[in-house]
Design a protein around this motif. Structure first.
Motif, PDB file in Angstrom:
ATOM      1  N   SER A  14       0.848  -1.192   0.000  1.00  9.35           N
ATOM      2  CA  SER A  14       0.000   0.000   0.000  1.00  9.35           C
ATOM      3  C   SER A  14       0.885   1.244   0.000  1.00  9.35           C
ATOM      4  CB  SER A  14      -0.906  -0.024   1.235  1.00  9.35           C
ATOM      5  OG  SER A  14      -1.720   1.127   1.268  1.00  9.35           O
ATOM      6  N   LEU A  15       0.643   2.128  -0.969  1.00  7.63           N
ATOM      7  CA  LEU A  15       1.485   3.322  -1.127  1.00  7.63           C
ATOM      8  C   LEU A  15       0.628   4.579  -1.137  1.00  7.63           C
ATOM      9  CD1 LEU A  15       3.853   2.102  -3.995  1.00  7.63           C
ATOM     10  CD2 LEU A  15       4.396   2.220  -1.557  1.00  7.63           C
ATOM     11  N   ASP A  16       1.192   5.648  -0.561  1.00  5.23           N
ATOM     12  CA  ASP A  16       0.568   6.966  -0.602  1.00  5.23           C
ATOM     13  C   ASP A  16       1.006   7.637  -1.905  1.00  5.23           C
ATOM     14  OD1 ASP A  16      -0.428   9.482  -0.286  1.00  5.23           O
ATOM     15  OD2 ASP A  16       0.605   9.917   1.601  1.00  5.23           O
ATOM     16  N   ILE A  17       0.058   7.891  -2.803  1.00  3.03           N
ATOM     17  CA  ILE A  17       0.410   8.420  -4.117  1.00  3.03           C
ATOM     18  C   ILE A  17       1.040   9.808  -3.998  1.00  3.03           C
ATOM     19  CG2 ILE A  17      -1.805   9.513  -4.612  1.00  3.03           C
ATOM     20  CD1 ILE A  17       0.392   7.497  -7.041  1.00  3.03           C
ATOM     21  N   ALA A  18       0.638  10.596  -3.003  1.00  3.58           N
ATOM     22  CA  ALA A  18       1.223  11.931  -2.822  1.00  3.58           C
ATOM     23  C   ALA A  18       2.705  11.820  -2.481  1.00  3.58           C
ATOM     24  CB  ALA A  18       0.474  12.700  -1.734  1.00  3.58           C
ATOM     25  N   GLU A  19       3.071  10.847  -1.640  1.00  6.06           N
ATOM     26  CA  GLU A  19       4.480  10.664  -1.270  1.00  6.06           C
ATOM     27  C   GLU A  19       5.293  10.176  -2.466  1.00  6.06           C
ATOM     28  OE1 GLU A  19       8.169   9.150  -0.172  1.00  6.06           O
ATOM     29  OE2 GLU A  19       6.561   7.809  -0.853  1.00  6.06           O
ATOM     30  N   ALA A  75      -3.732  15.845  -0.142  1.00  8.21           N
ATOM     31  CA  ALA A  75      -3.425  14.854   0.890  1.00  8.21           C
ATOM     32  C   ALA A  75      -4.688  14.050   1.211  1.00  8.21           C
ATOM     33  CB  ALA A  75      -2.893  15.557   2.141  1.00  8.21           C
ATOM     34  N   GLY A  76      -4.483  12.871   1.740  1.00  7.65           N
ATOM     35  CA  GLY A  76      -5.615  12.063   2.183  1.00  7.65           C
ATOM     36  C   GLY A  76      -6.260  11.208   1.106  1.00  7.65           C
ATOM     37  N   PRO A 131      -6.949   7.901  -1.121  1.00  9.10           N
ATOM     38  CA  PRO A 131      -6.785   6.473  -0.832  1.00  9.10           C
ATOM     39  C   PRO A 131      -5.447   5.977  -1.341  1.00  9.10           C
ATOM     40  CG  PRO A 131      -8.955   6.911  -1.776  1.00  9.10           C
ATOM     41  CD  PRO A 131      -8.161   8.180  -1.913  1.00  9.10           C
ATOM     42  N   HIS A 132      -4.865   5.041  -0.600  1.00 11.95           N
ATOM     43  CA  HIS A 132      -3.610   4.464  -1.032  1.00 11.95           C
ATOM     44  C   HIS A 132      -3.840   3.547  -2.240  1.00 11.95           C
ATOM     45  CE1 HIS A 132      -1.059   5.073   2.855  1.00 11.95           C
ATOM     46  NE2 HIS A 132      -1.748   6.164   2.528  1.00 11.95           N
TER      47      HIS A 132
END
Length: 505
Positions: free
Chosen positions: A355-360, A386-387, A389-390
Motif C-alpha cells: 500500500s502506497l501513498d500516491i502523494a508521497e 493529501a488524504g 486512498p492508497h
C-alpha cells in the motif's frame, strides 16, 4: 484545456513480438519448475486415447446390435420355414379329413394319399417338420395323425354313416390341433419381429445417447480448455504473467500447451524485468546531469565553508565556528539525501505489491527530477491533495512510471514551461487517477496511437530508446492500472494514470 476527442492514445492490446535472449532468473525458474511439476504430477489421459475409447465403444455396441439382429433374423427365418411346412401339413391333413366324405371320387384312396403326405411332411429328410423345430404339441399331432391314417386305411369300401362320423370326428380334432399349432407359430413369429423392432429402437436410442454423450464429452474436453486459454491470453495481454496451474484431475494435450505457455511466460517475465531495468537506467542517465549538479552544490558549499573554517579557525568566535560546522553538516545531509534518493530508486526491491501513498510517491519522484526541471526552466506544480486512498504497487516501479512521464514532459518543453500534476479519487470505480499535464508542443495525431509501442520514439538518434512509455504501460498493467494520453498539437499533452485503490484495513 479543450482536447480533441480524436487525439487520444491508448496502449496497444497486442504489443509487437519480441525475441528473448536469456533464461529466467532463479526465482522465476523455480516457480516455472513448480508449475511444471504440478501439471505433470497428474495421470495422463490424452484426447486421442479418449477418442479411440469412444470409437471402440461405438464399434462394440454396433457389433452387439448386429449379432442381436442376426440372431433374431435367423430365428425368424427358422420360424418362417416352420410355418411354410406347417401350412403344407395343414393342407394335407385337411384334405385327408375332407376326402372320405366324397364317395363318388374314390375319396378313401385320395384321403390316404394326403395322410401319407402329411406323415412324410412330419418325418421326411431333410425337411421333415418334426426334425426342423421343437414345436409344442407336434408329437401329439404325429400320434393322432398315425391313428387317423390307420383308421382311414381300415375303413370299409362301403363305410357306414356311423364309421364316417367317427372318422370325421377324429379328423376334425386333428385339424383343430394343427390349426392351433400354426396360430401359435404365427404368434411366435410376430413376437420375434416385435422383439427385433424393440431391439432396433433400443439400439438406436442407445447409439444416439452415446453419440450425444461423446459429443458433449469432447465439446467439454476441447471447448472448455480453449476458453480457459482465451482467458489466459487476455490476462497475459493485460500484463499478468502468473503461471498456469492444473485445472483438472488428469493431463492431456492441453497440458503440453500449458507447459509451453508457462515457459513463454517465464521468458516474458524475464524480458519485462530487463525492459524495466533498461528503462530505469535510461531515466537515471537522463537525470544524471541534474543530480550531479545538485550534488556538486552542497559539496562546493562544504568545501568553501571548510576552507574558511581552516583559514580563520584561530580568529573566529566559537559561535561562528559552530555556525560554519552546522552549515557543513546541513550541506552534507543535503548531498546524502540526494544520493539516498538515487540509490533508493535504483536498488532492486521485492516484487510484492504494498500500500502506497500516491502523494508521497509523486513528491519523492519530484526530488529525483527537480534538478533536471530547474536546468530546463520547468516549473513543477504539485496539486495532489493529501488524504487520497492508497494504491497497491511497488514503490520504485511506480516512481519509475512518473519519472518517465516527468522527463518526457521536460523534454517536450525545451523553452521551459509548467508541469502540473493533479490527482483525485474515484470511489465508484475503486480507483485513484493522476494527471500529468505539460505545456509542450503536443503529439501529432498520426503519432499518438503508437507512443506506447516498444522502441517507438520521435526523438533524434541518441536522444531516446523508445522504452519509457512502453515500460510504464507494462508496469501499470502489472499493478492492474492503465495509462492513456490525450494531446492537442501546440497546446501540450496530458497523461492519465489510473490505479486500483488499496483495500482499507
Amino acid at each position: 484545456m479543450p482536447v480533441d476527442a480524436r487525439s487520444v492514445a491508448t496502449p496497444p492490446e497486442n504489443p509487437h513480438p519480441v525475441v528473448f535472449d536469456g533464461g529466467p532468473n532463479s526465482l522465476q525458474l523455480q516457480r516455472t519448475l513448480e508449475a511444471e511439476r504440478a501439471l505433470l504430477s497428474r495421470p495422463r489421459l490424452s484426447i486421442r486415447t479418449r477418442l479411440v475409447i469412444s470409437l471402440l465403444l461405438c464399434f462394440g455396441l454396433s457389433c452387439v446390435f448386429a449379432l442381436a439382429i442376426m440372431s433374431i433374423l435367423v430365428s425368424a427365418h427358422e420360424t418362417l420355414s416352420t410355418l411354410a411346412r406347417a401350412d403344407r401339413l395343414s393342407y394335407e391333413i385337411h384334405n385327408a379329413v375332407d376326402e372320405p366324405r366324397d364317395r363318388e371320387k374314390n375319396g378313401r384312396e385320395t384321403a390316404l394319399a394326403h395322410a401319407d403326405a402329411a406323415i412324410a411332411t412330419l418325418y421326411a429328410q431333410p425337411s421333415g417338420l418334426r426334425r426342423v423345430a421343437p414345436i409344442p404339441g407336434i408329437d401329439t399331432i404325429a400320434t393322432r395323425l398315425r391313428v387317423y391314417r390307420d383308421a382311414l386305411a381300415a375303413l370299409p369300401t362301403e363305410p357306414s354313416a356311423e364309421d364316417l362320423a367317427k372318422l370325421q370326428a377324429g379328423g376334425a380334432a386333428l385339424a383343430r390341433e394343427v390349426d392351433a399349432m400354426i396360430a401359435a407359430e404365427r404368434a411366435s413369429l410376430e413376437s420375434e419381429f416385435g422383439t427385433g423392432r424393440r431391439t432396433m429402437a433400443l439400439f438406436l436410442a442407445l447409439l444416439f445417447s452415446l453419440f450425444g454423450f461423446i459429443t458433449y464429452f469432447f465439446a467439454r474436453a476441447l471447448v472448455m480448455p480453449i476458453r480457459r486459454f482465451q482467458r489466459h491470453t487476455k490476462r497475459i495481454a493485460q500484463g499478468d504473467f502468473s503461471l498456469i496451474g492444473p485445472a483438472r484431475a488428469f493431463r492431456d494435450e492441453f497440458t503440453d500447451l500449458a507447459l509451453a505457455v508457462n515457459r513463454m511466460l517465464a521468458e516474458l517475465q524475464v524480458y519485462q524485468d530487463r525492459c524495466v531495468r533498461a528503462g530505469k537506467l535510461t531515466a537515471v542517465g537522463t537525470i544524471t546531469s541534474g543530480i550531479a549538479h545538485e550534488v556538486n552544490n552542497p559539496l562546493n558549499n562544504v568545501s568553501i565553508t571548510t576552507e574558511t573554517l581552516m583559514a580563520e579557525l584561530d580568529t573566529l568566535p566559537r559561535e561562528e565556528q559552530w555556525k560554519l560546522l552546522q552549515d557543513i553538516y546541513f550541506e552534507t545531509e543535503r548531498a546524502s539525501e540526494i544520493v539516498k534518493s538515487l540509490l533508493d530508486f535504483t536498488r532492486e526491491e521485492r516484487q510484492e505489491l504494498v500500500s502506497l501513498d500516491i502523494a508521497e510517491v509523486i513528491q519523492s519522484t519530484h526530488r529525483l527530477a527537480q534538478n533536471e526541471m530547474a536546468l530546463n526552466n520547468v516549473e513543477f506544480v504539485n496539486l495532489v491533495p493529501a488524504g487520497l486512498p492508497h494504491v497497491r504497487a511497488t514503490a520504485n516501479q511506480l516512481r519509475q512510471v512518473f519519472l518517465n512521464l516527468f522527463i518526457n514532459a521536460v523534454q517536450a518543453m525545451p523553452r521551459g514551461g509548467r508541469l502540473t500534476v493533479t490527482a483525485d479519487a474515484r470511489p465508484e470505480e475503486g480507483r485513484v487517477c493522476i494527471e500529468v499535464r505539460d505545456e509542450g508542443e503536443g503529439i501529432p495525431a498520426a503519432v499518438l496511437p503508437h507512443i506506447f509501442d516498444p522502441f517507438f520514439t520521435t526523438k533524434g538518434p541518441g536522444q531516446g530508446t523508445g522504452l519509457g512509455l512502453s515500460v510504464s504501460w507494462s508496469i501499470l498493467r502489472k499493478f492492474g492500472g492503465e495509462i492513456q494520453a490525450t494531446s492537442e498539437p501546440g497546446r501540450g499533452s496530458v497523461f492519465h494514470v489510473c490505479l486500483p485503490a488499496a483495500a482499507v484495513g
